[in-house]
Design an enzyme around this catalytic site. Structure first.
Site, PDB file in Angstrom:
ATOM      1  N   SER A   1       0.867  -1.194   0.000  1.00 32.88           N
ATOM      2  CA  SER A   1       0.000   0.000   0.000  1.00 32.88           C
ATOM      3  C   SER A   1       0.895   1.233   0.000  1.00 32.88           C
ATOM      4  CB  SER A   1      -0.843  -0.009   1.285  1.00 32.88           C
ATOM      5  OG  SER A   1      -1.498   1.224   1.469  1.00 32.88           O
TER       6      SER A   1
ATOM      7  N   TYR B   1      -2.263  -1.276  10.430  1.00 36.69           N
ATOM      8  CA  TYR B   1      -2.203  -1.377   8.969  1.00 36.69           C
ATOM      9  C   TYR B   1      -0.871  -0.832   8.444  1.00 36.69           C
ATOM     10  CZ  TYR B   1      -4.039  -1.051   4.146  1.00 36.69           C
ATOM     11  OH  TYR B   1      -4.251  -1.193   2.792  1.00 36.69           O
TER      12      TYR B   1
HETATM   13  P1  NAD Z   1     -11.581  -6.032   0.083  1.00 37.75           P
HETATM   14  O1  NAD Z   1     -12.166  -5.885   1.438  1.00 37.75           O
HETATM   15  O2  NAD Z   1     -12.404  -5.703  -1.115  1.00 37.75           O
HETATM   16  O3  NAD Z   1     -11.027  -7.526  -0.104  1.00 37.75           O
HETATM   17  C1  NAD Z   1     -10.299  -8.183   0.897  1.00 37.75           C
HETATM   18  C2  NAD Z   1     -10.255  -9.659   0.611  1.00 37.75           C
HETATM   19  O4  NAD Z   1      -9.541 -10.307   1.672  1.00 37.75           O
HETATM   20  C3  NAD Z   1     -11.648 -10.303   0.568  1.00 37.75           C
HETATM   21  O5  NAD Z   1     -11.669 -11.307  -0.429  1.00 37.75           O
HETATM   22  C4  NAD Z   1     -11.777 -10.917   1.950  1.00 37.75           C
HETATM   23  O6  NAD Z   1     -12.686 -12.013   2.027  1.00 37.75           O
HETATM   24  C5  NAD Z   1     -10.346 -11.372   2.167  1.00 37.75           C
HETATM   25  N1  NAD Z   1     -10.038 -11.640   3.562  1.00 37.75           N
HETATM   26  C6  NAD Z   1     -10.232 -10.836   4.644  1.00 37.75           C
HETATM   27  N2  NAD Z   1      -9.854 -11.497   5.763  1.00 37.75           N
HETATM   28  C7  NAD Z   1      -9.416 -12.716   5.373  1.00 37.75           C
HETATM   29  C8  NAD Z   1      -8.917 -13.853   6.065  1.00 37.75           C
HETATM   30  N3  NAD Z   1      -8.781 -13.880   7.402  1.00 37.75           N
HETATM   31  N4  NAD Z   1      -8.587 -14.942   5.345  1.00 37.75           N
HETATM   32  C9  NAD Z   1      -8.740 -14.956   3.990  1.00 37.75           C
HETATM   33  N5  NAD Z   1      -9.189 -13.912   3.295  1.00 37.75           N
HETATM   34  C10 NAD Z   1      -9.541 -12.812   3.975  1.00 37.75           C
HETATM   35  O7  NAD Z   1     -10.236  -5.181   0.118  1.00 37.75           O
HETATM   36  P2  NAD Z   1      -9.283  -4.579  -1.037  1.00 37.75           P
HETATM   37  O8  NAD Z   1      -9.380  -3.120  -0.965  1.00 37.75           O
HETATM   38  O9  NAD Z   1      -9.491  -5.289  -2.327  1.00 37.75           O
HETATM   39  O10 NAD Z   1      -7.855  -4.955  -0.432  1.00 37.75           O
HETATM   40  C11 NAD Z   1      -7.023  -5.959  -0.962  1.00 37.75           C
HETATM   41  C12 NAD Z   1      -5.583  -5.651  -0.568  1.00 37.75           C
HETATM   42  O11 NAD Z   1      -5.202  -4.415  -1.158  1.00 37.75           O
HETATM   43  C13 NAD Z   1      -5.354  -5.499   0.935  1.00 37.75           C
HETATM   44  O12 NAD Z   1      -4.122  -6.086   1.285  1.00 37.75           O
HETATM   45  C14 NAD Z   1      -5.315  -4.011   1.121  1.00 37.75           C
HETATM   46  O13 NAD Z   1      -4.555  -3.634   2.257  1.00 37.75           O
HETATM   47  C15 NAD Z   1      -4.630  -3.582  -0.164  1.00 37.75           C
HETATM   48  N6  NAD Z   1      -4.828  -2.169  -0.497  1.00 37.75           N
HETATM   49  C16 NAD Z   1      -6.101  -1.690  -0.687  1.00 37.75           C
HETATM   50  C17 NAD Z   1      -6.251  -0.347  -0.996  1.00 37.75           C
HETATM   51  C18 NAD Z   1      -7.595   0.265  -1.227  1.00 37.75           C
HETATM   52  O14 NAD Z   1      -7.677   1.493  -1.318  1.00 37.75           O
HETATM   53  N7  NAD Z   1      -8.667  -0.507  -1.375  1.00 37.75           N
HETATM   54  C19 NAD Z   1      -5.115   0.485  -1.104  1.00 37.75           C
HETATM   55  C20 NAD Z   1      -3.869  -0.054  -0.904  1.00 37.75           C
HETATM   56  C21 NAD Z   1      -3.738  -1.389  -0.599  1.00 37.75           C
END
Ligand code: NAD
Length: 258
Positions: free
Chosen positions: A140, A153
């Site tokens: 991130s 985080y």
């Molecule tokens: P999201 O909530 O849409 O998806 C998260 C996924 O992780 C889901 O499929 C959920 O079921 C799964 N998950 C959660 N807990 C779990 C567990 N204990 N075991 C297995 N699976 C689990 O989130 P997202 O925004 O798509 O985030 C995905 C990644 O991208 C994360 O690592 C997040 O930190 C990173 N990220 C997101 C953003 C953003 O702005 N959305 C920015 C930077 C980084």
């Protein structure tokens, strides 16, 4: 030839977009994450219909090392190996440090950091045996800079960058690259869920959080699209990217340039 690609946390958001990108190029994908049975079934069917590739679902909980070992073992048994591992599962919690629930800290460190150690620990022997592999860690912008109220985080995402560099050095002579992608804000459920908490922590309305906190961080004032991260992951997994290792690529609308 179809590769074997494991993407953690791919029932939603960025992980789902990455799984979709690999499946569309004909790779076999193992998806993982939480969700309703019928929704997961529909995702698997959609991924399989996009090409001749196969898609399977594994329900590993990223807080459980034995589940994670089984995820990688299942991928290896089903598709012969693991060519590409995308560590993507992640959660967020927004609260000041003195009020941050201890169990939330532990859960975020487990899912956002330690799970990548466990997947890598299990997948690296398979990659070394083939002298080829790609590990992509979804970090991130918060792996590079901090924001208040996101202690667990930010700590986990900074940690992932250290793990990425260490693994890259260990695997440099085995044809395995290890890199991190550092996205800015993507409008996924993870971001949508934190808007009310951020509003409370900062004493703002939810609309103010979107414009004055979230999009203010990104000089382009636009959200990153999950599909754009899928395309970047495909590139890092390509042969052309074989000399890119031990580093991160930002896709954050200029956030960390400031
Ligand atoms: P999201 O909530 O849409 O998806 C998260 C996924 O992780 C889901 O499929 C959920 O079921 C799964 N998950 C959660 N807990 C779990 C567990 N204990 N075991 C297995 N699976 C689990 O989130 P997202 O925004 O798509 O985030 C995905 C990644 O991208 C994360 O690592 C997040 O930190 C990173 N990220 C997101 C953003 C953003 O702005 N959305 C920015 C930077 C980084």
């Amino acid at each position: 030839m179809s590769r074997s690609v494991v993407i953690t946390g791919s029932t939603s958001g960025i992980g789902l977009a990455i799984a979709t990108a690999f499946a569309a190029t004909g790779d076999n994908v193992v998806i993982n994450g939480f969700g309703k049975n019928e929704e997961i079934k529909a995702i698997v069917e959609r991924l399989e219909s996009s090409s001749k590739a196969r898609a399977i679902y594994h329900p590993a909980d990223m807080t459980k090392p034995s589940d994670i070992a089984d995820l990688i073992e299942t991928a290896g048994k089903t598709f012969g190996t693991v060519d590409v591992l995308v560590n993507n599962a992640g959660i967020q919690h927004v609260e000041k440090i003195e009020d941050f629930p201890i169990e939330k800290w532990d859960q975020i460190i487990a899912i956002n950091l330690s799970s990548s150690f466990h997947t890598m620990r299990a997948a690296i022997p398979l990659m070394k045996a083939k002298k080829h592999g790609r590990i992509i860690n979804i970090a991130s912008a918060h792996g590079l800079v901090a924001s208040p109220f996101k202690s667990a985080y930010v700590a986990a995402k900074h940690g992932i960058l250290g793990l990425t560099k260490t693994a890259a050095l260990e695997l440099a002579e085995f044809g395995v690259t290890v890199n991190a992608i550092c996205p800015g804000y993507v409008l996924t459920p993870l971001v949508e869920k934190q808007i009310p908490d951020t509003a409370k922590a900062r004493g703002m309305t939810e609309e103010q959080v979107k414009t004055e906190v979230i999009l203010k961080a990104q000089p382009t004032h636009e959200f990153v699209k999950a599909e754009e991260i899928g395309a970047l992951a495909l590139y890092l997994a390509s042969d052309e990217a074989r000399q890119i290792t031990g580093t991160h690529i930002s896709i954050d609308g200029g956030w960390t340039a400031a």
